[in-house]
Scaffold this motif. Structure first.
Motif, PDB file in Angstrom:
ATOM      1  N   ARG A   1      -3.003   6.251  -4.084  1.00 11.35           N
ATOM      2  CA  ARG A   1      -1.571   6.579  -4.098  1.00 11.35           C
ATOM      3  C   ARG A   1      -0.942   5.983  -5.342  1.00 11.35           C
ATOM      4  NH1 ARG A   1       2.896   3.907  -2.527  1.00 11.35           N
ATOM      5  NH2 ARG A   1       1.723   2.245  -1.478  1.00 11.35           N
ATOM      6  N   GLY A   2      -0.180   6.806  -6.042  1.00  9.46           N
ATOM      7  CA  GLY A   2       0.597   6.301  -7.153  1.00  9.46           C
ATOM      8  C   GLY A   2       1.739   5.459  -6.627  1.00  9.46           C
ATOM      9  N   ILE A   3       2.066   4.400  -7.341  1.00 11.77           N
ATOM     10  CA  ILE A   3       3.187   3.552  -6.946  1.00 11.77           C
ATOM     11  C   ILE A   3       4.435   4.144  -7.578  1.00 11.77           C
ATOM     12  CG2 ILE A   3       4.179   1.250  -7.032  1.00 11.77           C
ATOM     13  CD1 ILE A   3       1.301   0.168  -7.143  1.00 11.77           C
ATOM     14  N   THR A   4       5.166   4.916  -6.784  1.00 11.62           N
ATOM     15  CA  THR A   4       6.324   5.664  -7.260  1.00 11.62           C
ATOM     16  C   THR A   4       7.504   5.466  -6.303  1.00 11.62           C
ATOM     17  OG1 THR A   4       5.628   7.637  -6.027  1.00 11.62           O
ATOM     18  CG2 THR A   4       4.850   7.428  -8.291  1.00 11.62           C
ATOM     19  N   LEU A   5       8.674   5.844  -6.774  1.00 20.24           N
ATOM     20  CA  LEU A   5       9.859   5.853  -5.916  1.00 20.24           C
ATOM     21  C   LEU A   5      10.422   7.265  -5.904  1.00 20.24           C
ATOM     22  CD1 LEU A   5      11.632   2.511  -6.884  1.00 20.24           C
ATOM     23  CD2 LEU A   5      10.435   3.041  -4.752  1.00 20.24           C
ATOM     24  N   PRO A   6      10.540   7.883  -4.747  1.00 18.15           N
ATOM     25  CA  PRO A   6      10.049   7.396  -3.456  1.00 18.15           C
ATOM     26  C   PRO A   6       8.524   7.442  -3.384  1.00 18.15           C
ATOM     27  CG  PRO A   6      10.801   9.640  -3.220  1.00 18.15           C
ATOM     28  CD  PRO A   6      11.136   9.223  -4.639  1.00 18.15           C
ATOM     29  N   PRO A   7       7.952   6.696  -2.454  1.00 15.44           N
ATOM     30  CA  PRO A   7       6.492   6.683  -2.333  1.00 15.44           C
ATOM     31  C   PRO A   7       5.953   8.060  -1.949  1.00 15.44           C
ATOM     32  CG  PRO A   7       7.469   4.863  -1.137  1.00 15.44           C
ATOM     33  CD  PRO A   7       8.596   5.778  -1.522  1.00 15.44           C
ATOM     34  N   GLY A   8       4.845   8.445  -2.551  1.00 17.77           N
ATOM     35  CA  GLY A   8       4.201   9.685  -2.178  1.00 17.77           C
ATOM     36  C   GLY A   8       3.247   9.470  -1.016  1.00 17.77           C
ATOM     37  N   PRO A   9       2.685  10.553  -0.504  1.00 15.75           N
ATOM     38  CA  PRO A   9       1.806  10.448   0.677  1.00 15.75           C
ATOM     39  C   PRO A   9       0.425   9.930   0.355  1.00 15.75           C
ATOM     40  CG  PRO A   9       1.942  12.725  -0.049  1.00 15.75           C
ATOM     41  CD  PRO A   9       2.900  11.944  -0.916  1.00 15.75           C
ATOM     42  N   GLY A  10       0.020  10.012  -0.873  1.00 13.02           N
ATOM     43  CA  GLY A  10      -1.327   9.593  -1.228  1.00 13.02           C
ATOM     44  C   GLY A  10      -2.343  10.686  -1.003  1.00 13.02           C
ATOM     45  N   THR A  11      -3.569  10.404  -1.429  1.00 10.61           N
ATOM     46  CA  THR A  11      -4.672  11.355  -1.355  1.00 10.61           C
ATOM     47  C   THR A  11      -5.855  10.697  -0.672  1.00 10.61           C
ATOM     48  OG1 THR A  11      -3.958  12.381  -3.421  1.00 10.61           O
ATOM     49  CG2 THR A  11      -6.198  12.833  -2.711  1.00 10.61           C
TER      50      THR A  11
END
Length: 118
Positions: free
Chosen positions: A97-107
């Motif tokens: 998961r990329g550390i982003t705002l807002p958080p993504g769901p991940g893979t």
């Protein structure tokens, strides 16, 4: 994203295995990679995670036995599993998961099976 795991298999209790997971999908400058596992009849649970900065987190049940590491240049995360126990038997899933705002769901990867015989 696309995560490909390898390294699972059958091992006797007390043995070792090393799992690898390569991310060939979207890469974020800051990210967390990790391993989760799901045993038959149980929910998926955290095993270990590691950030791109090297911060790690482990489940209590694997502390001192498992080591997570990553090679950012290769977009790869590893899980060295030592002193394996039958209760470690599960399908192990790689997570990114990329550390982003807002958080993504991940893979999630497709999973690799680890079987520890007693």
């Amino acid at each position: 994203g696309h995560l490909v795991e390898s390294g699972g298999g059958l091992v006797q209790a007390g043995g070792s295995l090393r799992l690898s997971c390569v991310n060939s999908g979207t890469i974020f400058s800051s990210s967390v990679m990790g391993w989760y596992r799901q045993a038959p009849g149980k929910e998926r649970e955290l095993v270990a995670t590691i950030t791109s900065g090297g911060d790690t987190n482990y489940a209590e049940s694997v502390k001192g036995r498992f080591t997570i590491s990553r090679d950012n240049a290769k977009n790869t995360v590893y899980l060295q599993m030592n002193s394996l126990k039958p209760e470690d038997t599960a399908v192990y899933y790689c997570y990114y998961r990329g550390i982003t705002l807002p958080p993504g769901p991940g893979t999630w990867g497709q999973g690799t099976r680890v079987t520890v015989s007693s």
